[in-house]
Design an enzyme around this catalytic site. Structure first.
Site, short mmCIF file in Angstrom:
data_model
loop_
_atom_site.label_atom_id
_atom_site.label_comp_id
_atom_site.label_asym_id
_atom_site.label_seq_id
_atom_site.Cartn_x
_atom_site.Cartn_y
_atom_site.Cartn_z
N TYR A 95 -1.10 -13.65 -13.97
CA TYR A 95 -2.12 -13.11 -14.87
C TYR A 95 -2.09 -13.71 -16.27
CZ TYR A 95 -3.98 -9.83 -11.50
OH TYR A 95 -4.59 -9.31 -10.40
N GLU A 181 10.98 0.19 9.79
CA GLU A 181 9.94 -0.81 9.56
C GLU A 181 8.81 -0.27 8.68
OE1 GLU A 181 6.44 -3.29 11.89
OE2 GLU A 181 8.00 -2.36 13.09
N ASP A 234 8.86 -1.14 15.45
CA ASP A 234 7.93 -1.04 16.57
C ASP A 234 8.39 -1.99 17.67
OD1 ASP A 234 6.30 0.78 15.28
OD2 ASP A 234 4.87 -0.72 14.55
#
Length: 353
Positions: A95, A181, A234
């Protein structure tokens, strides 16, 4: 800091020497994302080989001149920050001149190239990354600015500190660490008071692919307490990829593997074999996409899978079924199955790989 300043001065000196000899200056950086430059070491994970292949960022070539200029620009910013003992995030740097840099990923990539070129860890360059990871459980510590953090009280969540090097007075009575996760599962376990029910533990989530600070923090906690570290992911190629990043590191950051990996990490769940063992209904499983198939095939070829026969077997089960499952699939058995049955049984009877 004097080492950082000297390293940058050496780079600039080489640029000036080239100019004095009427030659086009070049910067030489390692090819960080080339698997041929990576070796696998059981005790460290993926690390960059000493004599790795490099590429030149030339100042006289239209395709690389902009990158050459941006590297010098960021080097000058780092030099000023180290001199004045100030810090900036990667976002601050982007920025400071969005038109010049074009995108955040350009800045991130250049910072990693500079860190690798100077052989200096990113945090020593006075560049902080904004943290997205969360921590909870049996842990207290003092941050660099003196702020005392006590994660032990209640079901409160704390953001992973942004300056891992500076934290001290780490205290914990945790018996293990659990890396989760996803944020949703992390919050669910907190609501179920998982950190205290079974035995005291520390829970961490990188909320998907972990950022550098979360990886550094997991490593710091492991170095400090030497307790078992488990992962709850997962049962899909993406979850396995994330677990491998914590355990073995990533190709693009292999030059920093020594500070980032925790090779003793164990895969607690969700295992592809669990889906069969627990008779999870087919309608809560998700069919593979082409992308999933490609990702799994690429993981199966990686050097660390060869030394993990049990992992290899699980990946074969997944590849054969062409089905994946989120941790939430366990709620099809009962709403609190994960915290009441699945995790306690796994931890008690050694159901990890």
């Amino acid at each position: 800091s004097s080492e950082v300043l000297e390293a940058i001065e050496n780079v600039i000196e080489d640029v000036l020497k080239s100019l004095a000899q009427n030659k086009a200056p070049v910067l030489t950086v390692a090819r960080r994302s080339d698997w041929r430059n990576i070796e696998f070491k059981d005790s460290v994970g993926l690390q960059m080989i000493p004599g790795c292949t490099t590429k030149q960022i030339r100042s006289d070539c239209p395709s690389s001149a902009p990158k050459f200029a941006l590297m010098l620009k960021i080097l000058s910013m780092i030099y000023k920050m180290v001199q004045s003992n100030t810090y900036a995030t990667k976002r601050d740097i982007y920025y400071s001149d969005t038109l010049l840099f074009g995108s955040q990923s350009v800045v991130d990539n250049i910072i990693n190239d500079i860190s690798c070129m100077l052989k200096i860890p990113r945090r020593s360059l006075h560049i902080l990354s904004t943290t997205k990871g969360f921590v909870a459980g049996n842990l207290s510590y003092t941050e660099e600015d003196g702020t005392k953090v006590n994660c032990t009280c209640g079901a409160r969540v704390f953001t992973v500190p942004s300056n891992i090097e500076g934290i001290k007075n780490l205290i914990s009575h945790a018996k293990f660490m659990l890396i989760v996760e996803k944020d949703a599962t992390f919050q669910r376990l907190l609501d179920d008071d998982f950190c205290n029910k079974l035995s005291p533990c520390i829970m961490i989530t990188g909320r998907g692919v972990p950022d550098l600070n979360t990886r550094l923090f997991v490593r710091k906690l492991w170095d400090s307490f030497q307790i078992p570290v488990f992962t709850l992911m997962d049962a899909d190629p993406h979850g396995i990829e994330i677990m491998c990043i914590y355990k073995y590191g990533s190709v693009s950051m292999s030059f920093e593997a020594h500070h980032l990996t925790v090779p003793s990490i164990k895969w607690l769940g969700l295992l592809p074999s669990d889906l069969v063992r627990l008779n999870i209904r087919k309608d809560v499983l998700i069919p593979f996409t082409k992308q999933d198939q490609n990702k799994l095939a690429s993981i199966q070829k990686r050097p660390y899978i060869a030394c993990q026969p049990m992992w290899k077997k699980e990946l074969e089960i997944m590849a054969a079924s062409k089905l994946k499952a989120e941790i939430q699939a366990l709620t099809s058995l009962s709403s609190d199955y994960l915290s009441r049955v699945y995790l306690p049984n796994k931890l008690q009877f050694g159901g990890w790989l």
